[in-house]
Design an enzyme around this catalytic site. Structure first.
Site, PDB file in Angstrom:
ATOM      1  N   HIS A  98      -3.982   8.069   6.328  1.00 50.52           N
ATOM      2  CA  HIS A  98      -3.412   7.692   4.835  1.00 50.52           C
ATOM      3  C   HIS A  98      -4.819   8.030   3.823  1.00 50.52           C
ATOM      4  O   HIS A  98      -5.989   7.820   4.010  1.00 50.52           O
ATOM      5  CB  HIS A  98      -3.397   6.025   4.912  1.00 50.52           C
ATOM      6  CG  HIS A  98      -2.635   5.799   3.537  1.00 50.52           C
ATOM      7  ND1 HIS A  98      -1.521   5.817   3.081  1.00 50.52           N
ATOM      8  CD2 HIS A  98      -3.453   5.304   2.422  1.00 50.52           C
ATOM      9  CE1 HIS A  98      -1.459   5.383   1.699  1.00 50.52           C
ATOM     10  NE2 HIS A  98      -2.641   5.227   1.517  1.00 50.52           N
TER      11      HIS A  98
ATOM     12  N   ASP B   1       6.049  -4.343  -1.027  1.00 48.47           N
ATOM     13  CA  ASP B   1       5.148  -3.581  -1.554  1.00 48.47           C
ATOM     14  C   ASP B   1       5.680  -2.941  -2.639  1.00 48.47           C
ATOM     15  O   ASP B   1       5.213  -2.780  -3.914  1.00 48.47           O
ATOM     16  CB  ASP B   1       4.507  -2.683  -0.718  1.00 48.47           C
ATOM     17  CG  ASP B   1       3.516  -1.756  -1.447  1.00 48.47           C
ATOM     18  OD1 ASP B   1       2.590  -2.360  -1.822  1.00 48.47           O
ATOM     19  OD2 ASP B   1       3.783  -0.408  -1.183  1.00 48.47           O
TER      20      ASP B   1
ATOM     21  N   ARG C   7       2.293  -4.808 -10.622  1.00 48.84           N
ATOM     22  CA  ARG C   7       0.951  -4.652 -10.533  1.00 48.84           C
ATOM     23  C   ARG C   7       0.671  -3.363 -11.703  1.00 48.84           C
ATOM     24  O   ARG C   7      -0.253  -3.520 -12.501  1.00 48.84           O
ATOM     25  CB  ARG C   7       0.317  -4.175  -9.169  1.00 48.84           C
ATOM     26  CG  ARG C   7      -0.067  -5.411  -8.404  1.00 48.84           C
ATOM     27  CD  ARG C   7      -0.258  -4.630  -6.666  1.00 48.84           C
ATOM     28  NE  ARG C   7      -1.740  -4.044  -6.847  1.00 48.84           N
ATOM     29  CZ  ARG C   7      -1.907  -3.120  -6.056  1.00 48.84           C
ATOM     30  NH1 ARG C   7      -1.184  -2.837  -5.171  1.00 48.84           N
ATOM     31  NH2 ARG C   7      -2.992  -2.455  -5.937  1.00 48.84           N
TER      32      ARG C   7
ATOM     33  N   SER D  13      -1.319  -3.676   0.266  1.00 53.23           N
ATOM     34  CA  SER D  13      -0.305  -2.677  -0.146  1.00 53.23           C
ATOM     35  C   SER D  13      -0.552  -1.451   0.858  1.00 53.23           C
ATOM     36  O   SER D  13       0.734  -1.194   1.514  1.00 53.23           O
ATOM     37  CB  SER D  13      -0.616  -2.339  -1.532  1.00 53.23           C
ATOM     38  OG  SER D  13       0.149  -0.989  -1.771  1.00 53.23           O
TER      39      SER D  13
ATOM     40  N   LYS E  12       2.203  -0.766   4.570  1.00 56.60           N
ATOM     41  CA  LYS E  12       2.828   0.271   4.958  1.00 56.60           C
ATOM     42  C   LYS E  12       2.534   0.828   6.306  1.00 56.60           C
ATOM     43  O   LYS E  12       3.408   1.324   7.036  1.00 56.60           O
ATOM     44  CB  LYS E  12       2.633   1.301   3.750  1.00 56.60           C
ATOM     45  CG  LYS E  12       3.557   0.711   2.698  1.00 56.60           C
ATOM     46  CD  LYS E  12       3.501   1.729   1.384  1.00 56.60           C
ATOM     47  CE  LYS E  12       1.822   1.922   0.825  1.00 56.60           C
ATOM     48  NZ  LYS E  12       1.890   1.674  -0.568  1.00 56.60           N
TER      49      LYS E  12
HETATM   50  N1  URA Z   1      -2.035   3.058  -2.853  1.00 53.12           N
HETATM   51  C1  URA Z   1      -1.080   2.339  -2.309  1.00 53.12           C
HETATM   52  O1  URA Z   1      -0.255   2.444  -1.586  1.00 53.12           O
HETATM   53  N2  URA Z   1      -1.392   1.000  -2.835  1.00 53.12           N
HETATM   54  C2  URA Z   1      -2.312   0.650  -3.714  1.00 53.12           C
HETATM   55  O2  URA Z   1      -1.913  -0.529  -3.858  1.00 53.12           O
HETATM   56  C3  URA Z   1      -3.298   1.804  -4.137  1.00 53.12           C
HETATM   57  C4  URA Z   1      -3.008   2.861  -3.550  1.00 53.12           C
END
Ligand code: URA
Length: 433
Positions: free
Chosen positions: A82, A161, A168, A183, A187
């Protein structure tokens, strides 16, 4: 339990229990907790922070708010990667095929670009016919057969999320380390891989502007991943200037193909090789030097490029554009941006380059904006290059003449030309295990 009491508890800096966090997340997803109360809670978290116990409870509740993907139908160790997002970040298109060619399974769900940062799914959709929304059994079959499949996120992955991130975004609470950690890690946990490599970006194009902040975020994410029983490692990497030369979807696919051929830009090649070796190390393929040697081998033999071709064909894409990148549709307007003075390139602001690519219609201003796969820009000059007045520093590609002048003005703001050659910056700033 009342949301009012939980907001008050967080406001005065007390720790929320696992049960309270689950109540808040589930309530927000099912609509019993309204936006105004969740907004107040997010702001309280922004100022008061969260303990590791709270972050884990929030991550876990968010991960379990939707489908938890079970990858057990795929044989072998599955490794995910990621990136916290950047400009010109086409690393997944390079690293995925390299790692798969070395025998590690990559079952990856990626996102689209929004704002100044690009997304892997948009880049893949620049390949004619490539399907990013295949059924789950086909996704598993592709990974078992070819070692890699990259698809869009399933509709019901971490709905908490999706809802919280949108809130947010409009309540100035994106740049909170506990909230970013929950967040991203929710995932990753829901996506099901055994090992996770995190590429935490820092610099002008990243959420975390300083190395110190990026290291704190990286450490938090690694700790939360480990508590959840996954093997996790993070690299903090530089995004002060864009990665590679290309920004824009098909331009980035072309650069990825060149890199898989061993003909990519130095910065991009180095980062991709190190990230690939780290993913293989996490999957117990060997020590870092053995993993690096395998990476070199699959690039030199063409096996990594063949993996990309195979992946594209498995997902109904037209692989002729990968075999011969000249076949990609080209933008009708090509505009050269020239240096207004002589000197050395001492900075290239990543965020501004990303914004220029959005102006050229390579990226999205809102989730609904259409994108032009052929448009974008090439940074002909990079950090430390010497230029003479009138030399080409960047080339803009677009199908919309009206966009040329605004994009050119942004590129002039992004490039800084000085008399002194700048010091070289390391690309990998730290490693957190
Ligand atoms: N990427 C994400 O998936 N979530 C965040 O809060 C910031 C970057």
């Amino acid at each position: 339990m009342r949301m009012y009491d939980l907001i008050n508890k967080k406001k005065i800096g007390e720790e929320l229990s696992e049960e309270e966090i689950r109540f808040m997340i589930n309530g927000y997803v099912d609509g019993s907790v309204p936006d105004y109360q969740m907004s107040a809670m997010l702001m309280a978290i922004f100022f008061q922070g969260m303990s590791d116990k709270e972050i884990f409870a929030m991550t876990d509740a968010m991960a379990k708010s939707g489908d938890m993907v079970d990858l057990s139908a795929i044989e072998g160790i599955k490794v995910d990667k990621h990136s916290t997002g950047g400009v010109g970040d086409k690393t997944t298109l390079i690293i995925g095929p390299i790692v798969a060619a070395c025998g590690v399974k990559v079952a990856k769900m990626s996102g689209r670009g929004l704002g100044h940062t690009g997304g892997t799914i948009d880049k893949l959709e620049a390949i004619p016919g490539y399907k990013t929304d295949i059924p789950q059994d086909k996704f598993f079959e592709n990974v078992n057969k070819c070692g890699i499949s990259v698809v869009g996120q399933s509709g019901n992955l971490t709905p908490a999320d999706k809802k919280i991130y949108a809130l947010r975004d409009v309540t100035a609470t994106v740049d909170s380390i506990p909230l970013i950690t929950a967040s991203i890690m929710s995932k990753k946990l829901a996506a099901g891989s055994d090992c996770i490599l995190l590429d935490v970006k820092t610099g002008s194009g990243a959420f975390m502007k300083t190395v110190e902040e990026a290291e704190v975020l990286a450490k938090k994410m690694v700790d939360i991943g480990k508590i959840a029983g996954r093997k996790v490692q993070a690299l903090v990497t530089d995004m002060d200037i864009p990665l590679g030369h290309a920004i824009g979807n098909s331009l980035e696919v072309i650069e990825a193909v060149n890199t898989l051929k061993g003909q990519g830009p130095e910065d991009l090649t180095y980062i991709c090789k190190e990230l690939s070796a780290s993913m293989m190390y996490l999957a117990d393929i060997g020590d870092m030097d053995e993993c690096r040697a395998k990476v070199d081998e699959v690039i030199a033999s063409g096996a990594a490029l063949n993996k990309l071709v195979e992946m594209v064909e498995n997902q109904c894409g037209d692989s002729s554009v990968i075999k011969n990148t000249e076949l990609f549709e080209k933008a009708s307007i090509v505009h050269k941006v020239v240096a207004k003075k002589s000197g050395f390139i001492s900075h290239i602001d990543s965020e501004k380059c990303g914004i220029a690519s959005v102006v050229l219609e390579a990226g999205r201003e809102t989730k609904e904006s259409p994108i032009d796969y052929a448009s974008g820009l090439i940074l002909d000059k990079k950090l430390g290059d010497e230029v003479k007045e009138g030399d080409v520093i960047a080339t803009l590609y677009t199908n919309n003449q009206a966009k040329v002048e605004p994009a050119e003005n942004i590129i002039y703001e992004a490039y800084v030309i000085d008399d002194e050659k700048p010091e070289e910056r390391p690309l990998i700033l730290s490693q957190i295990m």
